[in-house]
Structures are given as structure tokens and as C-alpha cells.
Design an enzyme around this catalytic site. Sequence first.
Site, mmCIF file in Angstrom:
data_model
loop_
_atom_site.group_PDB
_atom_site.id
_atom_site.type_symbol
_atom_site.label_atom_id
_atom_site.label_comp_id
_atom_site.label_asym_id
_atom_site.label_seq_id
_atom_site.Cartn_x
_atom_site.Cartn_y
_atom_site.Cartn_z
ATOM 1 N N HIS A 15 0.829 -1.252 -0.065
ATOM 2 C CA HIS A 15 0.141 0.121 0.125
ATOM 3 C C HIS A 15 0.864 1.186 0.047
ATOM 4 O O HIS A 15 0.459 2.260 -0.549
ATOM 5 C CB HIS A 15 -1.003 0.115 0.987
ATOM 6 N N HIS A 32 -7.592 -7.835 -8.093
ATOM 7 C CA HIS A 32 -8.268 -8.772 -6.878
ATOM 8 C C HIS A 32 -8.592 -7.897 -5.778
ATOM 9 O O HIS A 32 -7.632 -7.901 -4.829
ATOM 10 C CB HIS A 32 -7.206 -9.711 -6.532
ATOM 11 N N ASP A 65 -2.727 -8.498 -7.761
ATOM 12 C CA ASP A 65 -2.558 -8.616 -6.366
ATOM 13 C C ASP A 65 -3.329 -10.223 -6.045
ATOM 14 O O ASP A 65 -4.391 -10.024 -5.081
ATOM 15 C CB ASP A 65 -3.158 -7.848 -5.145
#
Length: 301
Positions: A19, A42, A179
Site C-alpha cells: 500500500h 483482486h 494482487d
Amino acid sequence: MLSYRHGFHAGNHADVLKHFVLIQLLEYMGQKDTAYTYIDTHAGAGLYSLDSGYASKNAEFETGIAPLWDRKDLPEAMASYMKLIKDLNPSGKMRYYPGSPYCANSIMREQDRLRLFELHPSEIKILAENFRKLDAHAAEQGRRPTVRGKRVIISAGDGYESMKALLPPPSRRGLVLIDPPYEVKDDYRRVKVCLEDALKRFPTGTFAVWYPVLQRQESRSLPEKLKRLQANSWLNVTLSISGPSPDGFGLHSSGMFILNPPWTLVATLKEVMPYLVSVLGRDGSASFVLESGDGPVLSKR
């Protein structure tokens, strides 16, 4: 196989790396006035409770966001990432952690577009409900809703396949996050195959791939395969908080591989990665590796 629930791992060291890098990419995209499209293949549930449910069972956030929560010496480059999470927890108690869709929605502008895909039937329902709540809160504040209309579109489906119809985006500016859970070996193959296709459709796009660093061969060979794709440039960064466990289980290391990264990202990671190793490291094997197609490998313990 649809047994994976990211809630068990929310806020762990891998999420911190993923992130933080994602926010750097989003902020760079936002420096130009022209709108861009963010595609999340995802997406997961979008938002996670740390003090109840899945996340509280293993408390993996104690390997990631928890040690950073009260730090007063954060590198300046981490300010946006930590502010986003602090704003999500206005009481000052660490209760919620954002998934990548929430991070993107918080950073992106009104003119930008989010396209979120999720295959798990329970996760997609929670994702839609979380964004509905964001809409309701925005309406209370007198702001335009985020989901209704065209800004955010949430779709139940296979992100690998679904992203094809969106490339290239209308503005010819876009960021894709891939991801997957990697709970089946085929995910490693599908990441490479879908990127080969995506680069043909949208060669100037930025593509970010999160991956676990495991003992299994598929995991260790993935970045080497991605380096050979026909992109203008690439960057690979890994964060290890410890050496492998004796039984080989547990995630101690993960990476982010970015195709066509912003030129500023290497310098930012050179500043931040040693800090993350020092704060999140759990033994003498804690380390990072930073490499790009344009320069030498940087590794530090």
C-alpha cells in the site's frame, strides 16, 4: 479455489509494502491534470477491522502497521500512507485498515476512474457494501457519491480476463494492480500471461504486481520472468522482516514488481526501505532488495 480471505492478513508487513508503493504510484499519476483509470484485479473487501473477525485471529497487523502506528520519526515519504490510515481511525485507536480499493479511492480525484474486480462471492458483497457506506457518508457531507455513476465500478469476475476490455483506458493513462492470493500455482503463470497481453494493449501503462517471497520455485522465479517482459522499464523491491521459519510456513517476505514505474520511485524507496527494515525487522535476517532495469541492485540488512 476460493478459500482465501485477506482479512486474516490485513495490515501485515506485506500490506505495508504494497500500500505504501501503491500510494506513491497513485500520487504520481495525479500530478497531471488528465484523468487516469485504476484497475484492481483482486480487490478484496476494501476495508478490514483489526479488532474483530479474521484479522484478530492471527493479528498479523502486529508485523506491519502496529509498529508504525505511534512512530514520530517516519520518513516524509510515508506521510500520505500514514495519514490515510490515521484518518480512517479518528478516535486514535487502531481499529481499521484499508485495502487497496480504499487506498485508491482516498487518493484519486473526482475525474479519475476506479474499476474493481473480485471473484470471491462473500468478498464482493462486502466490497460493495463498504463503498455504499462511503457513498452515504459523502452524501451526509454534501459531496457527490463515489459509486453511483461512472467513477467507481465494482464487478464480480475474473480480474485477469476482465481487465482486457479496459485496456487501453480512454485517457491513455492508467495504473493496474495485480494482487492475487497465489493459493494455487496457476496464479504465478496467469500473472505473467495477463501482463504479456496487457503490455500489447497498453504498452505505456503502469502495472504493479504484489507477490509473496516463498521457498516454492514458482514464487522465486516470478520476478525473473517479469523482468523479461517487453516493458519500457521495471523496478523490483522486496521486504523481509525475518529469515524463513524452520517449518517453512508463514510469510516473512514479499515483493512489489512495477512495470513502467515513475522515475521518482527508486529514490523514494532508497529512503524508506532501510527504515522499514529497522522498524519491522524481527531478527538479523531482516532486509530489503531494490533493483531496476536501469541500475545496480541495492540490498541492505
